[in-house]
Enzyme design. Structure first.
Site, PDB file in Angstrom:
ATOM      1  N   HIS A 180       7.707  62.684  29.075  1.00 33.48           N
ATOM      2  CA  HIS A 180       8.869  61.786  28.574  1.00 33.48           C
ATOM      3  C   HIS A 180      10.102  62.480  28.529  1.00 33.48           C
ATOM      4  O   HIS A 180      10.998  62.471  27.966  1.00 33.48           O
ATOM      5  CB  HIS A 180       8.374  61.429  27.066  1.00 33.48           C
ATOM      6  CG  HIS A 180       8.816  60.121  26.713  1.00 33.48           C
ATOM      7  ND1 HIS A 180       8.069  59.059  25.957  1.00 33.48           N
ATOM      8  CD2 HIS A 180      10.013  59.395  26.806  1.00 33.48           C
ATOM      9  CE1 HIS A 180       8.798  57.971  25.744  1.00 33.48           C
ATOM     10  NE2 HIS A 180       9.896  58.051  25.944  1.00 33.48           N
ATOM     11  N   ARG A 223       6.715  52.711  28.642  1.00 37.74           N
ATOM     12  CA  ARG A 223       5.939  53.026  27.545  1.00 37.74           C
ATOM     13  C   ARG A 223       4.427  52.963  28.138  1.00 37.74           C
ATOM     14  O   ARG A 223       3.921  52.373  28.934  1.00 37.74           O
ATOM     15  CB  ARG A 223       6.133  51.895  26.455  1.00 37.74           C
ATOM     16  CG  ARG A 223       7.299  51.945  25.773  1.00 37.74           C
ATOM     17  CD  ARG A 223       7.314  53.164  24.681  1.00 37.74           C
ATOM     18  NE  ARG A 223       8.550  53.360  24.038  1.00 37.74           N
ATOM     19  CZ  ARG A 223       9.734  54.073  24.159  1.00 37.74           C
ATOM     20  NH1 ARG A 223       9.681  54.506  25.418  1.00 37.74           N
ATOM     21  NH2 ARG A 223      10.590  53.923  23.568  1.00 37.74           N
ATOM     22  N   ASP A 276       5.795  58.936  33.391  1.00 40.50           N
ATOM     23  CA  ASP A 276       6.607  59.824  32.571  1.00 40.50           C
ATOM     24  C   ASP A 276       6.173  59.570  31.223  1.00 40.50           C
ATOM     25  O   ASP A 276       6.803  60.215  30.315  1.00 40.50           O
ATOM     26  CB  ASP A 276       7.978  59.551  32.633  1.00 40.50           C
ATOM     27  CG  ASP A 276       9.021  60.398  31.898  1.00 40.50           C
ATOM     28  OD1 ASP A 276       8.727  61.586  31.977  1.00 40.50           O
ATOM     29  OD2 ASP A 276       9.979  59.965  31.250  1.00 40.50           O
ATOM     30  N   GLU A 283       0.340  59.775  24.158  1.00 45.73           N
ATOM     31  CA  GLU A 283       1.410  60.935  24.300  1.00 45.73           C
ATOM     32  C   GLU A 283       1.506  61.551  22.938  1.00 45.73           C
ATOM     33  O   GLU A 283       2.118  62.697  22.919  1.00 45.73           O
ATOM     34  CB  GLU A 283       2.591  60.707  25.057  1.00 45.73           C
ATOM     35  CG  GLU A 283       3.603  59.660  24.339  1.00 45.73           C
ATOM     36  CD  GLU A 283       4.614  59.510  25.111  1.00 45.73           C
ATOM     37  OE1 GLU A 283       5.967  59.648  24.513  1.00 45.73           O
ATOM     38  OE2 GLU A 283       4.835  58.718  26.113  1.00 45.73           O
TER      39      GLU A 283
END
Length: 306
Positions: free
Chosen positions: A304, A243, A267, A272
């Site tokens: 992600h 996260r 990622d 985001e």
């Protein structure tokens, strides 16, 4: 036959294809009908769930107290998260309202673990830089020197299913020394996979590579902050497939500028929700912090994807 109507927020074409395919193959006395919605769930979009018994949401939907009250008002009784994380749901408020919440207990943990290892290899072996060079006809090797995972100490913060499998790959597959920190250790599986538990301070001080594998909670927001970065080894590699808000991005940028951090693989990103899962290639990026991160040649970011 009973019909369960599900308002499916933040839907993409791949969601529609996969969920319709799976529903068609289910044999049940309950018929599931999806209403696929492009908007994200928020207090402003709860009206779209009217006449639905359930909603299905993803990582950037916002099921805060206000949104939950709105869902309750339109008759929603069940929330299904199509993700493992649940930091975007006010669980206490959901319980008060009698709304049942379910999540994916574990994605394919192997898939995320393999992605994390791939990200580690990418940033230490600089595959992304080599790929771009060769496409431009540049076959020089200058600046592409990496280092061996086998000779490194890898620190895992979080040893759920994904963290343990990441450790297994790195320990058994690469021969790395793998240490881990978790307030709820799984000693049996850690020993089986060649992982040694240590304190967080010790992990930060001795790890050449640090990989995050923990959920986001109010207690661990900005787990990686300026103080924790100062405890890390010079030239540490940091990877996050969990996260975004586990890392204080401004502190991360400071560590990169000062050379404390050798490379970063991400990622996820703490803000985001305004960027990921959308095509912004024809727009000017408004997030100055993300734009700064992307500008570093030793930072590798994916959307992600894991």
């Amino acid at each position: 036959m009973t019909t369960l109507r599900v308002a499916f927020y933040s839907s993409k074409h791949y969601d529609i294809d996969s969920f319709n395919h799976e529903v068609a193959s289910i044999q049940s006395d309950v018929k599931i009908e999806f209403t696929f919605l492009e908007p994200r769930l928020s207090a402003k979009t709860v009206a779209l769930a009217k006449d639905h018994e359930a909603v299905c949401i993803f990582v950037n939907d916002n099921a805060d107290a206000e949104a939950l009250e709105g869902l309750k008002a339109v008759g929603v009784k069940f929330i299904a998260l199509r993700c493992a994380g649940f930091n975007n749901v006010d669980l206490k408020k959901a319980a008060e309202l009698g709304i049942t919440v379910a999540r994916v207990p574990a994605y394919s943990p192997d898939a995320v673990a393999e992605f994390a290892v791939g990200m580690i290899l990418t940033v230490i072996r600089k595959y992304h830089k080599a790929y771009n060079r060769v496409r431009e006809g540049n076959f020089l090797l200058d600046g592409l020197l990496g280092f061996n995972v086998k000779q490194s100490t890898v620190g895992l913060i979080g040893t759920g299913k994904i963290g343990l499998l990441t450790g297994k790959i790195l320990s058994s597959g690469f021969g790395a020394k793998v240490v881990a920190y978790d307030p709820y250790p799984n000693n049996e599986m850690a020993e089986k996979f060649g992982i040694k538990y240590v304190g967080l301070d010790e992990l930060l001080a001795q790890s050449d590579i640090i990989s995050l594998h923990c959920p986001l909670t109010p207690e661990n927001k900005y787990l990686i902050n300026e103080a924790r970065i100062s405890q890390m080894k010079e030239g540490v590699v940091l990877v996050n497939t969990s996260r975004g808000a586990l890392i204080d991005t401004k502190a991360l940028i400071k560590g990169l500028k000062e050379g404390k951090i050798r490379a970063v693989g991400m990622d996820v990103y703490e803000k985001e929700s305004e960027v990921f899962f959308e095509d912004g290639s024809e727009k000017v990026m408004q997030d100055d912090i993300l734009a700064r991160l992307i500008s570093f040649n030793n930072v590798f970011i994916t959307g992600h994807q894991a």
